[in-house]
Scaffold this active site. Structure first.
Site, PDB file in Angstrom:
ATOM      1  N   HIS A  73     -44.082  85.814  34.619  1.00 26.56           N
ATOM      2  CA  HIS A  73     -44.177  86.229  36.027  1.00 26.56           C
ATOM      3  C   HIS A  73     -42.873  86.962  36.368  1.00 26.56           C
ATOM      4  O   HIS A  73     -41.830  86.668  35.785  1.00 26.56           O
ATOM      5  CB  HIS A  73     -44.309  84.941  36.856  1.00 26.56           C
ATOM      6  CG  HIS A  73     -44.557  85.136  38.320  1.00 26.56           C
ATOM      7  ND1 HIS A  73     -43.554  85.429  39.216  1.00 26.56           N
ATOM      8  CD2 HIS A  73     -45.691  85.033  39.057  1.00 26.56           C
ATOM      9  CE1 HIS A  73     -44.065  85.493  40.440  1.00 26.56           C
ATOM     10  NE2 HIS A  73     -45.360  85.265  40.367  1.00 26.56           N
ATOM     11  N   ASP A 105     -40.211  77.874  33.122  1.00 27.96           N
ATOM     12  CA  ASP A 105     -40.883  78.156  34.375  1.00 27.96           C
ATOM     13  C   ASP A 105     -42.140  77.286  34.408  1.00 27.96           C
ATOM     14  O   ASP A 105     -43.124  77.569  33.716  1.00 27.96           O
ATOM     15  CB  ASP A 105     -41.224  79.651  34.444  1.00 27.96           C
ATOM     16  CG  ASP A 105     -42.047  79.986  35.685  1.00 27.96           C
ATOM     17  OD1 ASP A 105     -42.410  79.063  36.438  1.00 27.96           O
ATOM     18  OD2 ASP A 105     -42.327  81.184  35.891  1.00 27.96           O
ATOM     19  N   GLN A 148     -46.759  77.054  37.216  1.00 32.87           N
ATOM     20  CA  GLN A 148     -48.198  76.818  37.008  1.00 32.87           C
ATOM     21  C   GLN A 148     -48.447  75.498  36.290  1.00 32.87           C
ATOM     22  O   GLN A 148     -49.370  74.757  36.624  1.00 32.87           O
ATOM     23  CB  GLN A 148     -48.810  77.953  36.178  1.00 32.87           C
ATOM     24  CG  GLN A 148     -48.853  79.300  36.875  1.00 32.87           C
ATOM     25  CD  GLN A 148     -49.779  79.317  38.082  1.00 32.87           C
ATOM     26  OE1 GLN A 148     -50.746  78.555  38.158  1.00 32.87           O
ATOM     27  NE2 GLN A 148     -49.481  80.173  39.035  1.00 32.87           N
ATOM     28  N   LYS A 178     -47.817  75.140  44.957  1.00 35.53           N
ATOM     29  CA  LYS A 178     -48.889  75.162  43.950  1.00 35.53           C
ATOM     30  C   LYS A 178     -49.240  73.739  43.507  1.00 35.53           C
ATOM     31  O   LYS A 178     -50.267  73.513  42.885  1.00 35.53           O
ATOM     32  CB  LYS A 178     -48.467  75.982  42.725  1.00 35.53           C
ATOM     33  CG  LYS A 178     -48.233  77.461  43.039  1.00 35.53           C
ATOM     34  CD  LYS A 178     -48.000  78.255  41.793  1.00 35.53           C
ATOM     35  CE  LYS A 178     -47.223  79.536  42.021  1.00 35.53           C
ATOM     36  NZ  LYS A 178     -47.976  80.612  42.655  1.00 35.53           N
ATOM     37  N   CYS A 187     -48.201  89.601  39.876  1.00 32.04           N
ATOM     38  CA  CYS A 187     -46.739  89.567  39.664  1.00 32.04           C
ATOM     39  C   CYS A 187     -46.411  89.509  38.178  1.00 32.04           C
ATOM     40  O   CYS A 187     -45.469  88.811  37.764  1.00 32.04           O
ATOM     41  CB  CYS A 187     -46.089  88.390  40.385  1.00 32.04           C
ATOM     42  SG  CYS A 187     -46.172  88.493  42.159  1.00 32.04           S
TER      43      CYS A 187
HETATM   44  C1  LIG Z   1     -45.796  81.408  36.403  1.00 33.36           C
HETATM   45  C2  LIG Z   1     -45.172  81.568  37.766  1.00 33.36           C
HETATM   46  N1  LIG Z   1     -43.848  81.540  37.888  1.00 33.36           N
HETATM   47  C3  LIG Z   1     -43.242  81.650  39.068  1.00 33.36           C
HETATM   48  C4  LIG Z   1     -43.953  81.831  40.220  1.00 33.36           C
HETATM   49  C5  LIG Z   1     -43.227  81.970  41.504  1.00 33.36           C
HETATM   50  O1  LIG Z   1     -43.565  80.977  42.415  1.00 33.36           O
HETATM   51  P1  LIG Z   1     -42.963  81.069  43.881  1.00 33.36           P
HETATM   52  O2  LIG Z   1     -43.399  82.409  44.436  1.00 33.36           O
HETATM   53  O3  LIG Z   1     -43.565  79.939  44.614  1.00 33.36           O
HETATM   54  O4  LIG Z   1     -41.494  80.994  43.750  1.00 33.36           O
HETATM   55  C6  LIG Z   1     -45.346  81.895  40.158  1.00 33.36           C
HETATM   56  C7  LIG Z   1     -46.157  82.150  41.366  1.00 33.36           C
HETATM   57  O5  LIG Z   1     -47.216  82.723  41.307  1.00 33.36           O
HETATM   58  C8  LIG Z   1     -45.971  81.746  38.894  1.00 33.36           C
HETATM   59  O6  LIG Z   1     -47.303  81.772  38.770  1.00 33.36           O
END
Ligand SMILES: Cc1ncc(COP(=O)(O)O)c(C=O)c1O
Length: 410
Positions: free
Chosen positions: A127, A204, A207, A230, A368
């Site tokens: 992401h 990260d 998810q 999430k 993203c």
């Molecule tokens: C794999 C992953 N990493 C990071 C994020 C970022 O999350 P946030 O926008 O809540 O910081 C997301 C959000 O879609 C994601 O799917």
């Protein structure tokens, strides 16, 4: 075919008030969980209860309400530490979201430890939140960003990873689960090899945290980023797990109240962890809400949630494959319940708009993850992402809506 595991999805659905609503006169079928999940009543009640009977600032007051708010805030930290398998609550730093958690590591550990000529390793499935902070750090320091490639299926090329890992690699930043493709990465193996090469690993977990059990100590990761919204919790709250020794050695990032031990105009000293990284008034209600959310899913059991979602994924994969002209994007053998797809002659945006008229919420676009789309040579996908409260009937509703879209576009 009946669901083989015992999992009372209707009882769970009843805990989520929004799932009973209608959109465009049709029952809501919410399949955009990778973007954000819905909130159980327990979380909604905790937010109301906090503002109704506990609201005060934390860590600062001697009065009753401040003590009560502080206790609830710190209990939430302890619940999240248990949920992630952290050794102690002080390894849990509250942030705004996963993005802020990753940026915190880049701006503190990263700026203190990355030098010109060093290498930072990310993967092709990341992401933007787990690319851009490292890109910025590499640019500032004269370090290089290297990329673990992926196969067409969305699996990572582990042989290439082993080749990319050298004595120059100082940090590996890797998602445990791709939001765009659903790939579950072999994160434990990646951590083992990265550590053997002397690199620090940031996972990260934005998810992964709501699809599978997490044990940061068993994984032995150095940092793990979570986003509350999430994980059935409120927006505006996230978590950075870090090993205590690393957090202690890191400089602070944002300056302000709560993160200091003493302040003069000549010299400031820092608070202990985790407070050193929590400058200013935190999202107290959000943290309490997230604490309730992790208690809620823990009562159901992350292993049972995972097993149920795997059955839904298998059902959904079969159902989508039968839709004429549809191709699933992301076919790694180890996947979580995220189904990205494209359809011949229909732009994903048009698909999303038509299925929305049927009450079905899916996401369309790059998710993203522009490098994933570029790598696969597609502009965008449609994505149905399933959570523990989704059902086979809802997948059937998606498929029916897709057939309608096919008719509209001939
Ligand atoms: C794999 C992953 N990493 C990071 C994020 C970022 O999350 P946030 O926008 O809540 O910081 C997301 C959000 O879609 C994601 O799917």
């Amino acid at each position: 075919m009946a669901i083989a595991i015992s999992f009372d999805v209707e009882t769970i659905r009843a805990d989520f008030p929004i799932l009973a609503s209608s959109v465009h006169g049709k029952p809501l079928v919410y399949l955009d969980n990778a973007a954000t999940t819905q909130k159980p009543r327990a979380v909604l009640d905790a937010l109301t209860e906090y503002y109704t009977s506990s609201n005060a600032n934390v860590h600062r007051g001697v009065h009753y309400l401040s003590g009560k708010a502080t206790d609830q805030y710190e209990q939430a930290r302890a619940s999240i530490a248990r949920f992630l398998g952290a050794a102690e609550p002080r390894e849990i730093v509250f942030t705004r979201n996963a993005t802020e958690s990753i940026n915190l590591v880049a701006q503190t550990w990263g700026r203190a430890n990355i030098k010109a000529g060093d290498e930072i390793l990310v993967s092709a499935i990341e992401h933007h939140s787990n690319i851009v902070p490292w890109y910025m750090l590499a640019a500032e320091k004269g370090a290089a960003l290297r990329v673990i490639p992926m196969f067409d299926s969305g699996e990572l090329d582990l042989e290439a990873f082993a080749r990319l890992l050298t004595s120059r690699t100082k940090l590996v930043a890797i998602s445990a689960l791709s939001n765009a493709l659903g790939t579950v990465t072999p994160v434990a193996e990646i951590i083992r090899q990265a550590h053997a090469a002397g690199a620090v690993v940031v996972v990260d977990g934005a998810q992964a945290a709501y699809h599978m059990p997490i044990d940061v100590r068993a994984l032995d990761c150095d940092f793990f980023a979570v986003t509350g919204h999430k994980l059935y919790g409120p927006t505006g709250i996230g978590v950075l797990y870090g090993k205590a020794a690393l957090l202690e050695a890191m400089p602070p990032w944002m300056g302000g109240g709560d993160m200091i031990a003493s302040v003069t105009f000549e010299h400031c000293t820092w608070n202990v962890i985790p407070n050193k990284f929590e400058a200013g008034t935190p999202d107290i209600a959000g943290a309490i809400g997230l604490g309730v959310a992790v208690e809620y899913v823990s009562r159901i059991g992350m292993d049972r949630i995972q097993a149920y979602e795997q059955e839904l994924l298998a059902y959904g994969t079969d159902a989508l494959r039968q839709v004429e002209g549809l191709r699933i994007v992301g076919t790694a053998p180890r996947k979580a319940s995220i189904l990205s797809f494209v359809m011949d002659n229909i732009h994903p945006h048009d698909l999303g708009t038509i299925v929305d008229r049927e009450g079905v919420a899916i996401r369309t676009g790059q998710h993203c993850a522009q490098p994933v789309m570029d790598r696969l040579g597609i502009p965008a996908t449609a994505r149905a992402s399933l959570a523990m409260y989704n059902t086979r009937q809802e997948i059937d509703a998606l498929v029916a809506a897709l057939h309608k879209a096919r008719k509209v576009f001939g």
